[in-house]
Scaffold this active site. Structure first.
Site, PDB file in Angstrom:
ATOM      1  N   GLN A  87       0.818  -1.215   0.000  1.00 47.59           N
ATOM      2  CA  GLN A  87       0.000   0.000   0.000  1.00 47.59           C
ATOM      3  C   GLN A  87       0.850   1.262   0.000  1.00 47.59           C
ATOM      4  O   GLN A  87       0.420   2.305  -0.480  1.00 47.59           O
ATOM      5  CB  GLN A  87      -0.943  -0.002   1.199  1.00 47.59           C
ATOM      6  CG  GLN A  87      -2.043  -1.059   1.128  1.00 47.59           C
ATOM      7  CD  GLN A  87      -2.995  -0.968   2.306  1.00 47.59           C
ATOM      8  OE1 GLN A  87      -2.702  -0.314   3.304  1.00 47.59           O
ATOM      9  NE2 GLN A  87      -4.153  -1.624   2.190  1.00 47.59           N
ATOM     10  N   GLY A 114      11.951 -10.045  -9.475  1.00 51.23           N
ATOM     11  CA  GLY A 114      12.558 -10.598  -8.281  1.00 51.23           C
ATOM     12  C   GLY A 114      12.263 -12.076  -8.141  1.00 51.23           C
ATOM     13  O   GLY A 114      11.595 -12.697  -8.982  1.00 51.23           O
ATOM     14  N   ASP A 151      15.051  -1.918 -14.389  1.00 53.95           N
ATOM     15  CA  ASP A 151      15.908  -3.054 -14.088  1.00 53.95           C
ATOM     16  C   ASP A 151      15.035  -4.305 -14.115  1.00 53.95           C
ATOM     17  O   ASP A 151      14.145  -4.460 -13.277  1.00 53.95           O
ATOM     18  CB  ASP A 151      16.555  -2.869 -12.712  1.00 53.95           C
ATOM     19  CG  ASP A 151      17.384  -4.061 -12.281  1.00 53.95           C
ATOM     20  OD1 ASP A 151      18.211  -4.505 -13.094  1.00 53.95           O
ATOM     21  OD2 ASP A 151      17.204  -4.529 -11.134  1.00 53.95           O
ATOM     22  N   ASP A 153      14.274  -7.993 -13.471  1.00 49.34           N
ATOM     23  CA  ASP A 153      14.722  -9.078 -12.595  1.00 49.34           C
ATOM     24  C   ASP A 153      13.907 -10.341 -12.882  1.00 49.34           C
ATOM     25  O   ASP A 153      13.100 -10.787 -12.057  1.00 49.34           O
ATOM     26  CB  ASP A 153      14.553  -8.676 -11.123  1.00 49.34           C
ATOM     27  CG  ASP A 153      15.574  -7.647 -10.681  1.00 49.34           C
ATOM     28  OD1 ASP A 153      15.896  -6.766 -11.480  1.00 49.34           O
ATOM     29  OD2 ASP A 153      16.036  -7.724  -9.534  1.00 49.34           O
ATOM     30  N   GLU A 155      14.000 -13.951 -12.789  1.00 54.42           N
ATOM     31  CA  GLU A 155      14.824 -14.979 -12.156  1.00 54.42           C
ATOM     32  C   GLU A 155      14.140 -16.355 -12.251  1.00 54.42           C
ATOM     33  O   GLU A 155      13.437 -16.742 -11.328  1.00 54.42           O
ATOM     34  CB  GLU A 155      15.089 -14.615 -10.696  1.00 54.42           C
ATOM     35  CG  GLU A 155      15.752 -13.265 -10.507  1.00 54.42           C
ATOM     36  CD  GLU A 155      15.941 -12.915  -9.032  1.00 54.42           C
ATOM     37  OE1 GLU A 155      15.972 -13.828  -8.174  1.00 54.42           O
ATOM     38  OE2 GLU A 155      16.040 -11.728  -8.725  1.00 54.42           O
ATOM     39  N   MET A 224      24.283 -11.414  -9.987  1.00 55.38           N
ATOM     40  CA  MET A 224      23.994 -11.696  -8.584  1.00 55.38           C
ATOM     41  C   MET A 224      24.958 -12.735  -8.031  1.00 55.38           C
ATOM     42  O   MET A 224      24.610 -13.896  -7.780  1.00 55.38           O
ATOM     43  CB  MET A 224      22.534 -12.129  -8.441  1.00 55.38           C
ATOM     44  CG  MET A 224      21.561 -11.009  -8.795  1.00 55.38           C
ATOM     45  SD  MET A 224      19.824 -11.470  -8.617  1.00 55.38           S
ATOM     46  CE  MET A 224      19.601 -12.452 -10.092  1.00 55.38           C
ATOM     47  N   THR A 225      26.190 -12.303  -7.816  1.00 49.08           N
ATOM     48  CA  THR A 225      27.255 -13.195  -7.379  1.00 49.08           C
ATOM     49  C   THR A 225      27.201 -13.413  -5.866  1.00 49.08           C
ATOM     50  O   THR A 225      28.115 -13.059  -5.121  1.00 49.08           O
ATOM     51  CB  THR A 225      28.623 -12.642  -7.799  1.00 49.08           C
ATOM     52  OG1 THR A 225      28.693 -11.243  -7.438  1.00 49.08           O
ATOM     53  CG2 THR A 225      28.834 -12.797  -9.285  1.00 49.08           C
ATOM     54  N   TYR A 226      26.102 -14.001  -5.457  1.00 43.98           N
ATOM     55  CA  TYR A 226      25.919 -14.429  -4.076  1.00 43.98           C
ATOM     56  C   TYR A 226      24.957 -15.616  -4.088  1.00 43.98           C
ATOM     57  O   TYR A 226      24.484 -16.016  -5.154  1.00 43.98           O
ATOM     58  CB  TYR A 226      25.395 -13.294  -3.192  1.00 43.98           C
ATOM     59  CG  TYR A 226      24.511 -12.263  -3.863  1.00 43.98           C
ATOM     60  CD1 TYR A 226      23.213 -12.576  -4.250  1.00 43.98           C
ATOM     61  CD2 TYR A 226      24.975 -10.979  -4.119  1.00 43.98           C
ATOM     62  CE1 TYR A 226      22.403 -11.633  -4.867  1.00 43.98           C
ATOM     63  CE2 TYR A 226      24.178 -10.035  -4.733  1.00 43.98           C
ATOM     64  CZ  TYR A 226      22.889 -10.363  -5.103  1.00 43.98           C
ATOM     65  OH  TYR A 226      22.082  -9.426  -5.721  1.00 43.98           O
ATOM     66  N   ASP A 227      24.726 -16.187  -2.920  1.00 43.02           N
ATOM     67  CA  ASP A 227      23.906 -17.412  -2.822  1.00 43.02           C
ATOM     68  C   ASP A 227      24.521 -18.571  -3.588  1.00 43.02           C
ATOM     69  O   ASP A 227      23.803 -19.425  -4.122  1.00 43.02           O
ATOM     70  CB  ASP A 227      22.474 -17.162  -3.312  1.00 43.02           C
ATOM     71  CG  ASP A 227      21.689 -16.252  -2.375  1.00 43.02           C
ATOM     72  OD1 ASP A 227      22.128 -16.089  -1.216  1.00 43.02           O
ATOM     73  OD2 ASP A 227      20.665 -15.711  -2.801  1.00 43.02           O
ATOM     74  N   TRP A 366      23.220  -5.993  -2.482  1.00 37.27           N
ATOM     75  CA  TRP A 366      21.883  -6.323  -2.002  1.00 37.27           C
ATOM     76  C   TRP A 366      22.002  -6.537  -0.496  1.00 37.27           C
ATOM     77  O   TRP A 366      22.713  -7.425  -0.059  1.00 37.27           O
ATOM     78  CB  TRP A 366      21.351  -7.586  -2.675  1.00 37.27           C
ATOM     79  CG  TRP A 366      20.028  -7.984  -2.096  1.00 37.27           C
ATOM     80  CD1 TRP A 366      19.813  -8.757  -0.980  1.00 37.27           C
ATOM     81  CD2 TRP A 366      18.738  -7.592  -2.552  1.00 37.27           C
ATOM     82  NE1 TRP A 366      18.470  -8.868  -0.716  1.00 37.27           N
ATOM     83  CE2 TRP A 366      17.782  -8.156  -1.674  1.00 37.27           C
ATOM     84  CE3 TRP A 366      18.292  -6.806  -3.623  1.00 37.27           C
ATOM     85  CZ2 TRP A 366      16.418  -7.972  -1.824  1.00 37.27           C
ATOM     86  CZ3 TRP A 366      16.935  -6.634  -3.778  1.00 37.27           C
ATOM     87  CH2 TRP A 366      16.009  -7.204  -2.894  1.00 37.27           C
TER      88      TRP A 366
END
Length: 404
Positions: A87, A114, A151, A153, A155, A224-227, A366
């Protein structure tokens, strides 16, 4: 030898970095100065994801000095239009113009999608008429709230539950149509509208898209160079490391591995923006061999950098360790058998060094609100200032120097 083609050259005729002489470029011509809205971004850049969620944000409460691109996340796809999640979203997006007024050299993008929205993208992009509706609405949305671009996203293309094979070409078609529409809007409005993507940091990703076609359509790949590891793994590891230190590196992801994959796919270095994580990944029931690193455990999900710092400051026996091969920190508690992989001030500085040494487009993180009083952001910003010539940086390991 590498990277310093962005430094104001009038102050130094020669600058020694890692034992190499850097030859600055000539000063730019002064007889033409395009309006700020059409100028290229500094290179390398610092980009940030601002995950607003159900927060209420105010421009005056955000410390964004030193950020070149701010990605405001997230919006979603709703009936082929850009939809709002909370909201407070519309009210928050009204802050974009105020943010841009305070930080006039920063570009602010709206992130669409996302995690968990792949099927929505897949359904929309599969129908040319639905894509046209989305593209028109996206440009309208950008103009209405004063954003500088979009952008995307998704995924990830081709990796939904239904594995729609057409996602590969539909992803290209969506980006192509967005690029055309944003270019037309740029010409009409006298400002540059950007198009970026949040892209995958795993080997299969580049097989699910058409990199040779996508590269000309987007301004940057926010990789996204993580996880690299998480609760889906039965063993601990580094989730956002620069290099592999596992005895079997072929089975371990790293930033260097992913960057080289992109370069081999003909993605220009200057379009690659690597990611750093303002959060960690946690396991319990981890054996104390090797201080918990590369051991069996039970994954428990993510933990913010703020909470990680609280654990280290507590008297609960959490100890920090540094993996010199991976250039990555981790935490282990030998009493409760807890292991955490994360980024800290030391590792994000080395990531900036890696960006500079390899002439990459920049570094992104992030996400903004997971930081601890701006510690990680300050480390990134300060290290980037070093790279732009304010001081001599520390020597980099030979393995981090420019290749190919």
């Amino acid at each position: 030898m590498f990277f310093v083609n962005r430094i104001l050259p009038i102050f130094f005729a020669a600058f020694f970095f890692v034992g190499c002489v850097v030859n600055p470029e000539l000063p730019p011509r002064e007889d033409f100065s395009p309006p700020p809205s059409m100028r290229s971004l500094p290179n390398p850049l610092v980009a940030a994801y601002l995950h607003i969620g159900n927060r209420k944000i105010l421009a005056e409460n955000l410390n964004l000095d030193g950020i070149d691109i701010l990605n405001v996340a997230f919006t979603v796809i709703n009936n082929n239009h850009i939809g709002l999640l909370h909201q407070t979203d519309a009210e928050n997006f009204m802050q974009v113009r105020k943010i841009k007024k305070r930080y006039q050299n920063m570009r602010v993008l709206v992130s669409v999608g996302g995690y968990g929205t792949a099927e929505d993208f897949s359904v929309m992009a599969h129908n040319p008429e639905h894509r046209a509706v989305f593209v028109d609405d996206a440009v309208r949305f950008v103009r209405y709230f004063g954003f500088d671009g979009i952008d995307v996203d998704w995924e990830f293309p081709g990796m939904t539950k239904n594995e729609r094979q057409a996602d590969k070409v539909n992803f290209t078609a969506l980006l192509s149509e967005l690029r055309v529409a944003l270019n037309e809007a740029s010409n009409k409005d006298g400002r540059k509208y950007m198009l970026t993507i949040a892209s995958g940091a795993f080997d299969a990703y580049l097989r699910y898209i058409e990199p040779e076609k996508v590269v000309s359509l987007v301004d940057y790949f926010f990789v996204m160079t993580y996880d690299f590891v998480g609760q889906w793994n039965a063993h601990t590891g580094h989730h956002t490391n620069i290099f592999a230190s596992n005895p079997k590196p072929q089975n371990v992801y790293s930033i260097d591995r992913i960057v080289n994959n992109y370069i081999l796919s003909k993605i220009p270095r200057e379009k690659l923006v690597i990611g750093t994580a303002f959060y960690g990944r946690k396991w319990i029931d981890v054996d104390n061999s090797n201080n918990g690193l590369y051991q069996k455990g039970k994954g428990e999900g993510s933990i913010s950098y703020k909470k990680i710092m609280d654990l280290l400051k507590s008297d609960l026996n959490y100890r920090r360790f540094w993996d010199g091969k991976a250039h990555a920190p981790y935490i282990y508690n030998n009493l409760n058998k807890t292991f955490i992989t994360y980024d800290d001030k030391q590792s994000v500085k080395v990531k900036v060094d890696y960006v500079l040494a390899n002439n990459l487009g920049g570094i992104m993180f992030w996400e903004y609100f997971s930081d601890n009083n701006g510690e990680l952001f300050d480390a990134i910003r300060g290290r980037m200032e070093l790279g732009r010539g304010d001081e001599v940086m520390l020597p980099l390991p030979r393995c981090m120097q420019k290749r190919r």
